[in-house]
Design an enzyme around this catalytic site. Structure first.
Site, PDB file in Angstrom:
ATOM      1  CG  HIS A   1      18.746  10.980  41.815  1.00  0.00           C
ATOM      2  ND1 HIS A   1      18.729  12.004  40.903  1.00  0.00           N
ATOM      3  CD2 HIS A   1      18.432   9.859  41.118  1.00  0.00           C
ATOM      4  CE1 HIS A   1      18.404  11.527  39.704  1.00  0.00           C
ATOM      5  NE2 HIS A   1      18.236  10.220  39.806  1.00  0.00           N
TER       6      HIS A   1
ATOM      7  CG  HIS B   1      18.452   5.228  41.183  1.00  0.00           C
ATOM      8  ND1 HIS B   1      17.105   5.370  40.970  1.00  0.00           N
ATOM      9  CD2 HIS B   1      19.040   6.127  40.360  1.00  0.00           C
ATOM     10  CE1 HIS B   1      16.889   6.297  40.054  1.00  0.00           C
ATOM     11  NE2 HIS B   1      18.051   6.771  39.658  1.00  0.00           N
TER      12      HIS B   1
ATOM     13  CG  ASP C   1      12.070   5.368  41.549  1.00  0.00           C
ATOM     14  OD1 ASP C   1      13.134   5.951  41.269  1.00  0.00           O
ATOM     15  OD2 ASP C   1      11.100   5.282  40.766  1.00  0.00           O
TER      16      ASP C   1
ATOM     17  CD  GLU D   1      13.917   8.939  33.518  1.00  0.00           C
ATOM     18  OE1 GLU D   1      13.075   9.082  34.430  1.00  0.00           O
ATOM     19  OE2 GLU D   1      14.021   7.890  32.850  1.00  0.00           O
ATOM     20  CB  VAL D   2      15.029  13.694  38.552  1.00  0.00           C
ATOM     21  CG1 VAL D   2      14.761  14.813  39.553  1.00  0.00           C
ATOM     22  CG2 VAL D   2      13.742  12.947  38.212  1.00  0.00           C
TER      23      VAL D   2
ATOM     24  CG  ASN E   1      21.077   6.800  35.966  1.00  0.00           C
ATOM     25  OD1 ASN E   1      21.893   5.928  35.713  1.00  0.00           O
ATOM     26  ND2 ASN E   1      19.819   6.511  36.287  1.00  0.00           N
TER      27      ASN E   1
HETATM   28  P1  AMP Z   1      17.182   9.189  36.962  1.00  0.00           P
HETATM   29  O1  AMP Z   1      16.932   8.640  35.601  1.00  0.00           O
HETATM   30  O2  AMP Z   1      18.410   8.597  37.607  1.00  0.00           O
HETATM   31  O3  AMP Z   1      17.172  10.697  36.966  1.00  0.00           O
HETATM   32  O4  AMP Z   1      16.004   8.665  37.853  1.00  0.00           O
HETATM   33  C1  AMP Z   1      14.914   9.412  38.244  1.00  0.00           C
HETATM   34  C2  AMP Z   1      14.042   8.513  39.074  1.00  0.00           C
HETATM   35  O5  AMP Z   1      13.101   9.299  39.751  1.00  0.00           O
HETATM   36  C3  AMP Z   1      13.253   7.464  38.274  1.00  0.00           C
HETATM   37  O6  AMP Z   1      13.581   6.161  38.758  1.00  0.00           O
HETATM   38  C4  AMP Z   1      11.801   7.820  38.559  1.00  0.00           C
HETATM   39  O7  AMP Z   1      10.980   6.690  38.667  1.00  0.00           O
HETATM   40  C5  AMP Z   1      11.913   8.569  39.874  1.00  0.00           C
HETATM   41  N1  AMP Z   1      10.847   9.504  40.139  1.00  0.00           N
HETATM   42  C6  AMP Z   1      10.297  10.402  39.305  1.00  0.00           C
HETATM   43  N2  AMP Z   1       9.323  11.104  39.922  1.00  0.00           N
HETATM   44  C7  AMP Z   1       9.257  10.629  41.191  1.00  0.00           C
HETATM   45  C8  AMP Z   1       8.465  10.935  42.330  1.00  0.00           C
HETATM   46  N3  AMP Z   1       7.511  11.880  42.287  1.00  0.00           N
HETATM   47  N4  AMP Z   1       8.676  10.229  43.476  1.00  0.00           N
HETATM   48  C9  AMP Z   1       9.627   9.277  43.542  1.00  0.00           C
HETATM   49  N5  AMP Z   1      10.417   8.942  42.509  1.00  0.00           N
HETATM   50  C10 AMP Z   1      10.249   9.606  41.344  1.00  0.00           C
END
Ligand code: AMP
Length: 121
Positions: free
Chosen positions: A104, A106, A33, A99-100, A91
């Protein structure tokens, strides 16, 4: 929800954004991450275009699901965190704080991670 092909993890899969790979197989990839929330923080993603856990586990093939699950075990072994412990978090959606929008999981480890959630009922 339609899959957003411009999301960050889609770009990582395409190779247009960099990543620090932990391991990879035919169906999944694990990378560090970029903004770690614990001393060890790895993200595992399926290579297919799935937004959520529900979508992935509903429509992905058995091979994809197996490949993704095998990757979880592989990461735990490679990081050597089985005996010290770790936390898996996924999440989902608005209330889940996702967020993404690419499914995925973690993997968090490397210290006592404290309580699971702060109660706010
Ligand atoms: P979520 O809130 O579960 O969608 O988590 C998204 C995660 O993606 C967060 O912990 C971010 O720090 C991580 N993240 C965002 N951009 C990148 C990236 N370019 N490379 C690796 N991790 C990322």
């Amino acid at each position: 929800m339609a899959y957003d092909r411009n999301n960050t993890f889609a770009k990582i899969l395409l190779g247009t954004l960099p990543k620090r790979t932990v391991c990879e197989n035919e169906h999944a990839i694990a990378f560090y991450d970029v903004n770690p929330k614990s001393p060890i923080h790895v993200v595992l993603i399926p290579k297919g275009a799935y937004t959520s856990a529900h979508e992935f586990y509903s429509i992905a093939s058995k091979e994809e699901i197996l490949g993704f699950s095998a990757m979880i075990a592989k990461v735990i072994s490679l990081l050597d965190i089985e005996s010290s412990g770790y936390r898996l978090i996924s999440n989902q959606g608005l209330n889940g704080g996702q967020e993404v929008p690419h499914f995925h999981v973690h993997v968090l480890a490397g210290k006592d991670l404290g309580p699971f959630l702060v109660s706010s009922t």
